[in-house]
Design an enzyme around this catalytic site. Structure first.
Site, PDB file in Angstrom:
ATOM      1  N   LYS A 124     -26.297  -6.573  -5.592  1.00  0.00           N
ATOM      2  CA  LYS A 124     -26.536  -5.401  -6.592  1.00  0.00           C
ATOM      3  C   LYS A 124     -24.888  -5.524  -7.845  1.00  0.00           C
ATOM      4  O   LYS A 124     -24.853  -5.597  -8.926  1.00  0.00           O
ATOM      5  CB  LYS A 124     -26.684  -4.122  -6.307  1.00  0.00           C
ATOM      6  CG  LYS A 124     -26.810  -3.010  -7.170  1.00  0.00           C
ATOM      7  CD  LYS A 124     -26.005  -1.838  -6.995  1.00  0.00           C
ATOM      8  CE  LYS A 124     -25.377  -1.312  -8.839  1.00  0.00           C
ATOM      9  NZ  LYS A 124     -24.352   0.167  -8.579  1.00  0.00           N
ATOM     10  N   ASP A 142     -30.797  -0.542  -8.071  1.00  0.00           N
ATOM     11  CA  ASP A 142     -29.460   0.536  -6.697  1.00  0.00           C
ATOM     12  C   ASP A 142     -30.690   1.336  -6.097  1.00  0.00           C
ATOM     13  O   ASP A 142     -32.151   1.309  -6.750  1.00  0.00           O
ATOM     14  CB  ASP A 142     -28.299   1.002  -6.950  1.00  0.00           C
ATOM     15  CG  ASP A 142     -28.627   1.511  -8.128  1.00  0.00           C
ATOM     16  OD1 ASP A 142     -29.983   2.118  -8.807  1.00  0.00           O
ATOM     17  OD2 ASP A 142     -27.632   2.502  -9.066  1.00  0.00           O
TER      18      ASP A 142
END
Ligand code: SF4
Length: 215
Positions: A124, A142
């Protein structure tokens, strides 16, 4: 192959979030790519506001990996002690500075794979970094993006990693850099975890959360 219904949901999510949040930039404070990477590392489990507050001072002395090496872990801790997990983050920021200096000649790598060799940099983090600096076609998933995509029922997944894997298959790359920013603002200011603003939401007709919660 994705269904017609799913295609429609994705189209509406893109259209409405682009309309609501056309600004295509991060709210993190930084002056160069190295500082952005450090700010993203710091932002795990912490708000951008808290990170920016710490970095107004921290980034006056941390402009290059060599600066991080000179500060050592202890001094880095002092600058970032107002944010969550500051001890671990300080240790990993220091180790990342050492690695960037020794193995990457003080440059930030430009691929997802290489970025993930740095400390406290996961998929991420790497996607956020490349979508901000290179407009790369990555949708960084996320827990918040995971929540929105599940609420709208674009995916039906158990965790952010599963959502990330699905998202890579169903979102066309063309819009992803833009979507990364618009969806971030969407969860932060509109489809909020505890109190989503459903009554004002243009996506409600296509949102399963809205339908099943009888809002
Ligand atoms: S209707 Fe509510 S839950 Fe659904 S996307 Fe909009 S704000 Fe989020």
């Amino acid at each position: 192959m994705i269904s017609k219904k799913l295609k429609e949901k994705i189209k509406i999510l893109k259209k409405e979030t682009f309309k609501m949040f056309p600004e295509n930039k991060t709210e993190l404070y930084y002056k160069n790519d190295f500082q952005l990477l450090i700010a993203i590392i710091m932002s795990a489990q912490t708000t951008d506001i808290q990170v920016n507050k710490a970095n107004k001072t921290f980034f006056q002395v941390l402009k290059t990996p060599q600066d991080g090496i000179n500060l050592w872990e202890n001094k880095i801790r002092g600058f970032i002690k107002t944010i969550w997990f500051y001890k671990n983050k300080a240790k990993n920021i220091y180790k990342t500075c050492v690695k960037l200096h020794n193995e990457y000649n003080d440059k930030i790598p430009e691929t997802l794979e290489e970025l993930q060799t740095l400390y406290w940099v996961w998929i991420k983090t790497a996607k956020v970094f490349l979508s901000v600096t290179k407009n790369a076609p990555y949708l960084a998933v996320d827990t918040h993006v995971h929540r929105v995509l599940n609420r709208v029922w674009i995916v039906k997944t158990k965790n952010a990693l599963e959502t990330n894997n699905k998202a890579e298959l169903i979102f066309t790359k063309n819009d992803n850099a833009k979507l990364h920013h618009s969806i971030l603002f969407f969860w932060r200011y509109h489809c909020i975890a505890r109190k989503p603003k459903c009554s004002k939401c243009k996506i409600q007709k296509n949102c399963d959360y809205y339908e099943f919660n009888n809002i």
